[in-house]
Design a protein around this motif. Sequence first.
Motif, PDB file in Angstrom:
ATOM      1  N   CYS A  36      -3.489   4.252   0.320  1.00  0.00           N
ATOM      2  CA  CYS A  36      -4.054   4.647   1.610  1.00  0.00           C
ATOM      3  C   CYS A  36      -3.574   6.071   1.902  1.00  0.00           C
ATOM      4  CB  CYS A  36      -3.609   3.687   2.710  1.00  0.00           C
ATOM      5  SG  CYS A  36      -4.296   4.061   4.342  1.00  0.00           S
ATOM      6  N   ILE A  63      -8.239   3.950  -0.418  1.00  0.00           N
ATOM      7  CA  ILE A  63      -8.872   4.391   0.820  1.00  0.00           C
ATOM      8  C   ILE A  63      -8.411   5.821   1.089  1.00  0.00           C
ATOM      9  CG2 ILE A  63      -8.975   4.081   3.320  1.00  0.00           C
ATOM     10  CD1 ILE A  63     -10.555   1.983   1.886  1.00  0.00           C
ATOM     11  N   THR A  75      -7.445  -0.992   4.031  1.00  0.00           N
ATOM     12  CA  THR A  75      -6.828  -1.039   2.701  1.00  0.00           C
ATOM     13  C   THR A  75      -6.279  -2.430   2.413  1.00  0.00           C
ATOM     14  OG1 THR A  75      -6.212   1.297   2.853  1.00  0.00           O
ATOM     15  CG2 THR A  75      -5.034  -0.032   1.241  1.00  0.00           C
ATOM     16  N   LYS A  77      -5.424   8.492   8.908  1.00  0.00           N
ATOM     17  CA  LYS A  77      -4.082   8.219   9.425  1.00  0.00           C
ATOM     18  C   LYS A  77      -3.665   9.352  10.361  1.00  0.00           C
ATOM     19  CE  LYS A  77      -2.269   8.233   5.319  1.00  0.00           C
ATOM     20  NZ  LYS A  77      -1.303   8.162   4.212  1.00  0.00           N
ATOM     21  N   PRO A 131      -7.565   2.887   8.608  1.00  0.00           N
ATOM     22  CA  PRO A 131      -7.566   2.994   7.144  1.00  0.00           C
ATOM     23  C   PRO A 131      -6.571   2.054   6.469  1.00  0.00           C
ATOM     24  CG  PRO A 131      -7.633   5.169   8.129  1.00  0.00           C
ATOM     25  CD  PRO A 131      -7.361   4.207   9.244  1.00  0.00           C
ATOM     26  N   LEU A 132      -5.386   1.901   7.055  1.00  0.00           N
ATOM     27  CA  LEU A 132      -4.397   1.012   6.455  1.00  0.00           C
ATOM     28  C   LEU A 132      -4.839  -0.441   6.566  1.00  0.00           C
ATOM     29  CD1 LEU A 132      -1.730   0.456   5.078  1.00  0.00           C
ATOM     30  CD2 LEU A 132      -0.584   0.652   7.294  1.00  0.00           C
ATOM     31  N   ALA A 146       0.844  -1.191   0.000  1.00  0.00           N
ATOM     32  CA  ALA A 146       0.000   0.000   0.000  1.00  0.00           C
ATOM     33  C   ALA A 146       0.882   1.245   0.000  1.00  0.00           C
ATOM     34  CB  ALA A 146      -0.921   0.002   1.210  1.00  0.00           C
TER      35      ALA A 146
END
Length: 221
Positions: A114, A139, A157, A148, A153-154, A10
Amino acid sequence: MADFPFDVVAFDLDGTLADTAPDLTAALNHALERLGYPPVSAPDVRHMVGHGARALLRQGLAAAGVNDEETVDLGFPLFLDYYEAHIADTSLVFPGCEAALDGLAARGVALAVCTNKLEHLARSFIDAIGWTSRFPVIIGGDSCGVSKPDPKPLLETIARAGGGRAAFIGDSITDTKTAIAAGVPCVALTFGFSDLPPEQLGADILIDHFDALIPALERLG
Protein backbone atom coordinates in the motif's frame (compact mmCIF):
# COMPACT_ATOMS: atom_id res chain seq x y z
CA MET A 1 3.08 -21.13 12.61
CA ALA A 2 -0.71 -21.46 12.42
CA ASP A 3 -0.89 -19.34 15.57
CA PHE A 4 0.62 -16.24 13.93
CA PRO A 5 -1.60 -13.31 14.94
CA PHE A 6 -1.99 -11.61 11.53
CA ASP A 7 -3.65 -12.82 8.34
CA VAL A 8 -2.46 -9.88 6.23
CA VAL A 9 0.68 -7.76 6.50
CA ALA A 10 0.74 -4.72 4.22
CA PHE A 11 3.86 -2.69 3.47
CA ASP A 12 4.60 0.79 2.29
CA LEU A 13 7.14 0.68 -0.56
CA ASP A 14 9.56 3.63 -0.79
CA GLY A 15 11.72 3.75 2.32
CA THR A 16 10.07 0.64 3.74
CA LEU A 17 10.69 -2.32 1.46
CA ALA A 18 13.57 -0.67 -0.39
CA ASP A 19 15.81 2.36 -0.52
CA THR A 20 14.48 3.82 -3.76
CA ALA A 21 15.93 7.29 -3.16
CA PRO A 22 18.85 6.95 -5.63
CA ASP A 23 16.56 6.30 -8.61
CA LEU A 24 13.96 8.83 -7.48
CA THR A 25 16.74 11.41 -7.10
CA ALA A 26 18.06 10.71 -10.58
CA ALA A 27 14.59 11.09 -12.10
CA LEU A 28 13.86 14.25 -10.14
CA ASN A 29 17.18 15.81 -11.09
CA HIS A 30 16.64 14.87 -14.74
CA ALA A 31 13.37 16.80 -14.69
CA LEU A 32 14.88 19.73 -12.79
CA GLU A 33 17.83 19.93 -15.19
CA ARG A 34 15.54 19.89 -18.23
CA LEU A 35 13.53 22.70 -16.66
CA GLY A 36 16.68 24.69 -15.91
CA TYR A 37 16.80 24.31 -12.13
CA PRO A 38 19.52 23.03 -9.77
CA PRO A 39 19.61 19.41 -8.56
CA VAL A 40 18.76 18.10 -5.13
CA SER A 41 20.68 15.53 -3.10
CA ALA A 42 19.58 12.00 -2.27
CA PRO A 43 19.49 12.77 1.49
CA ASP A 44 17.11 15.65 0.78
CA VAL A 45 14.95 13.48 -1.46
CA ARG A 46 14.56 10.91 1.32
CA HIS A 47 12.64 13.56 3.26
CA MET A 48 10.45 14.45 0.26
CA VAL A 49 9.18 10.95 -0.56
CA GLY A 50 5.86 9.56 0.60
CA HIS A 51 3.17 11.73 -0.95
CA GLY A 52 3.41 10.64 -4.59
CA ALA A 53 5.42 11.60 -7.66
CA ARG A 54 3.83 14.99 -8.27
CA ALA A 55 4.41 15.99 -4.66
CA LEU A 56 8.05 14.93 -4.96
CA LEU A 57 8.52 17.07 -8.07
CA ARG A 58 6.68 19.93 -6.39
CA GLN A 59 9.06 19.79 -3.43
CA GLY A 60 12.10 19.56 -5.70
CA LEU A 61 10.95 22.70 -7.51
CA ALA A 62 10.17 24.42 -4.21
CA ALA A 63 13.77 23.80 -3.14
CA ALA A 64 14.75 25.86 -6.21
CA GLY A 65 12.28 28.59 -5.24
CA VAL A 66 9.62 27.61 -7.79
CA ASN A 67 6.07 27.21 -6.53
CA ASP A 68 3.70 27.14 -9.50
CA GLU A 69 1.67 24.19 -10.76
CA GLU A 70 2.31 25.05 -14.41
CA THR A 71 5.97 24.16 -13.95
CA VAL A 72 4.98 20.99 -12.11
CA ASP A 73 2.79 20.10 -15.10
CA LEU A 74 5.72 20.67 -17.47
CA GLY A 75 8.12 18.64 -15.38
CA PHE A 76 5.88 15.72 -14.48
CA PRO A 77 6.15 13.81 -17.79
CA LEU A 78 9.90 14.41 -17.79
CA PHE A 79 10.12 12.84 -14.35
CA LEU A 80 7.82 9.92 -15.18
CA ASP A 81 9.44 9.01 -18.48
CA TYR A 82 12.92 8.96 -16.96
CA TYR A 83 11.84 7.14 -13.80
CA GLU A 84 9.94 4.43 -15.66
CA ALA A 85 13.06 3.75 -17.75
CA HIS A 86 15.36 3.64 -14.71
CA ILE A 87 13.02 2.51 -11.93
CA ALA A 88 15.34 0.01 -10.26
CA ASP A 89 18.81 0.86 -11.58
CA THR A 90 20.35 1.56 -8.18
CA SER A 91 17.55 1.04 -5.64
CA LEU A 92 18.33 -1.53 -2.96
CA VAL A 93 16.12 -3.80 -0.89
CA PHE A 94 16.78 -3.21 2.79
CA PRO A 95 18.88 -5.86 4.57
CA GLY A 96 16.82 -8.68 6.04
CA CYS A 97 13.68 -7.71 4.13
CA GLU A 98 13.48 -10.76 1.87
CA ALA A 99 14.07 -13.14 4.79
CA ALA A 100 11.29 -11.42 6.74
CA LEU A 101 8.92 -11.70 3.76
CA ASP A 102 9.80 -15.38 3.41
CA GLY A 103 9.15 -15.90 7.11
CA LEU A 104 5.75 -14.26 6.91
CA ALA A 105 4.79 -16.25 3.82
CA ALA A 106 5.83 -19.46 5.58
CA ARG A 107 3.40 -18.55 8.35
CA GLY A 108 0.56 -18.27 5.84
CA VAL A 109 0.44 -14.49 5.88
CA ALA A 110 -0.90 -12.68 2.80
CA LEU A 111 1.55 -9.94 1.78
CA ALA A 112 0.49 -6.70 0.11
CA VAL A 113 1.79 -3.26 -0.82
CA CYS A 114 0.00 0.00 0.00
CA THR A 115 1.95 2.98 -1.34
CA ASN A 116 1.41 6.53 -2.52
CA LYS A 117 3.52 5.71 -5.57
CA LEU A 118 1.41 5.54 -8.72
CA GLU A 119 0.17 1.96 -9.01
CA HIS A 120 1.77 1.26 -12.37
CA LEU A 121 5.13 2.51 -11.06
CA ALA A 122 4.81 0.40 -7.93
CA ARG A 123 4.04 -2.66 -10.05
CA SER A 124 6.94 -1.87 -12.38
CA PHE A 125 9.32 -1.63 -9.46
CA ILE A 126 8.09 -4.85 -7.84
CA ASP A 127 8.39 -6.63 -11.19
CA ALA A 128 11.87 -5.20 -11.81
CA ILE A 129 13.26 -6.58 -8.56
CA GLY A 130 11.68 -10.00 -9.10
CA TRP A 131 8.99 -9.76 -6.43
CA THR A 132 5.87 -10.13 -8.57
CA SER A 133 4.85 -13.40 -6.95
CA ARG A 134 5.43 -12.04 -3.44
CA PHE A 135 2.85 -9.26 -3.73
CA PRO A 136 -0.31 -10.23 -5.60
CA VAL A 137 -2.02 -7.16 -4.12
CA ILE A 138 -0.58 -3.69 -4.83
CA ILE A 139 -2.53 -0.50 -4.16
CA GLY A 140 -1.01 2.78 -5.32
CA GLY A 141 -1.73 6.42 -4.69
CA ASP A 142 -4.06 6.55 -7.68
CA SER A 143 -5.86 3.23 -7.10
CA CYS A 144 -8.70 4.37 -4.85
CA GLY A 145 -9.31 8.02 -5.70
CA VAL A 146 -7.57 9.09 -2.48
CA SER A 147 -4.09 8.46 -1.13
CA LYS A 148 -2.59 7.86 2.30
CA PRO A 149 -3.07 9.08 5.04
CA ASP A 150 -6.71 8.54 4.07
CA PRO A 151 -7.41 5.02 5.40
CA LYS A 152 -9.29 3.89 2.26
CA PRO A 153 -6.23 2.61 0.35
CA LEU A 154 -5.06 0.53 3.31
CA LEU A 155 -8.52 -0.86 3.99
CA GLU A 156 -8.87 -1.74 0.30
CA THR A 157 -5.44 -3.39 0.35
CA ILE A 158 -6.43 -5.56 3.30
CA ALA A 159 -9.75 -6.50 1.72
CA ARG A 160 -8.14 -7.50 -1.59
CA ALA A 161 -5.56 -9.56 0.30
CA GLY A 162 -8.33 -11.63 1.84
CA GLY A 163 -9.23 -9.67 4.95
CA GLY A 164 -8.82 -10.78 8.54
CA ARG A 165 -6.51 -9.34 11.16
CA ALA A 166 -3.95 -7.06 9.52
CA ALA A 167 -0.87 -4.99 10.34
CA PHE A 168 0.82 -2.22 8.38
CA ILE A 169 4.56 -1.65 8.04
CA GLY A 170 5.83 1.82 7.15
CA ASP A 171 8.48 4.44 7.71
CA SER A 172 6.73 7.81 7.84
CA ILE A 173 4.10 9.88 9.60
CA THR A 174 1.89 9.34 6.55
CA ASP A 175 2.03 5.59 7.15
CA THR A 176 1.35 5.74 10.87
CA LYS A 177 -1.54 8.18 10.40
CA THR A 178 -2.99 5.84 7.79
CA ALA A 179 -2.76 2.85 10.10
CA ILE A 180 -4.30 4.74 13.01
CA ALA A 181 -7.16 5.99 10.83
CA ALA A 182 -7.77 2.44 9.59
CA GLY A 183 -7.61 0.97 13.10
CA VAL A 184 -4.69 -1.23 12.13
CA PRO A 185 -1.56 -1.92 14.24
CA CYS A 186 1.55 -0.31 12.79
CA VAL A 187 5.24 -1.16 12.88
CA ALA A 188 7.54 1.67 11.81
CA LEU A 189 11.13 1.38 10.65
CA THR A 190 13.76 3.65 12.13
CA PHE A 191 15.85 3.58 8.93
CA GLY A 192 13.35 4.75 6.29
CA PHE A 193 12.60 8.12 4.70
CA SER A 194 10.81 9.90 7.54
CA ASP A 195 11.54 13.56 8.20
CA LEU A 196 10.49 13.11 11.84
CA PRO A 197 12.39 11.32 14.60
CA PRO A 198 11.09 7.72 14.65
CA GLU A 199 9.79 8.03 18.21
CA GLN A 200 7.47 10.84 17.06
CA LEU A 201 5.74 8.74 14.40
CA GLY A 202 3.19 7.23 16.76
CA ALA A 203 3.76 3.64 15.68
CA ASP A 204 2.88 0.75 17.97
CA ILE A 205 6.42 -0.63 17.67
CA LEU A 206 9.67 0.66 16.15
CA ILE A 207 12.23 -1.71 14.65
CA ASP A 208 15.84 -1.04 13.64
CA HIS A 209 16.21 -4.01 11.25
CA PHE A 210 13.94 -6.36 9.37
CA ASP A 211 15.24 -9.22 11.53
CA ALA A 212 13.02 -7.75 14.26
CA LEU A 213 9.83 -7.60 12.20
CA ILE A 214 8.31 -11.02 12.89
CA PRO A 215 9.04 -10.86 16.64
CA ALA A 216 7.51 -7.37 16.70
CA LEU A 217 4.36 -8.59 14.99
CA GLU A 218 4.15 -11.52 17.43
CA ARG A 219 4.32 -9.03 20.32
CA LEU A 220 1.63 -6.87 18.73
CA GLY A 221 -0.61 -9.92 18.41
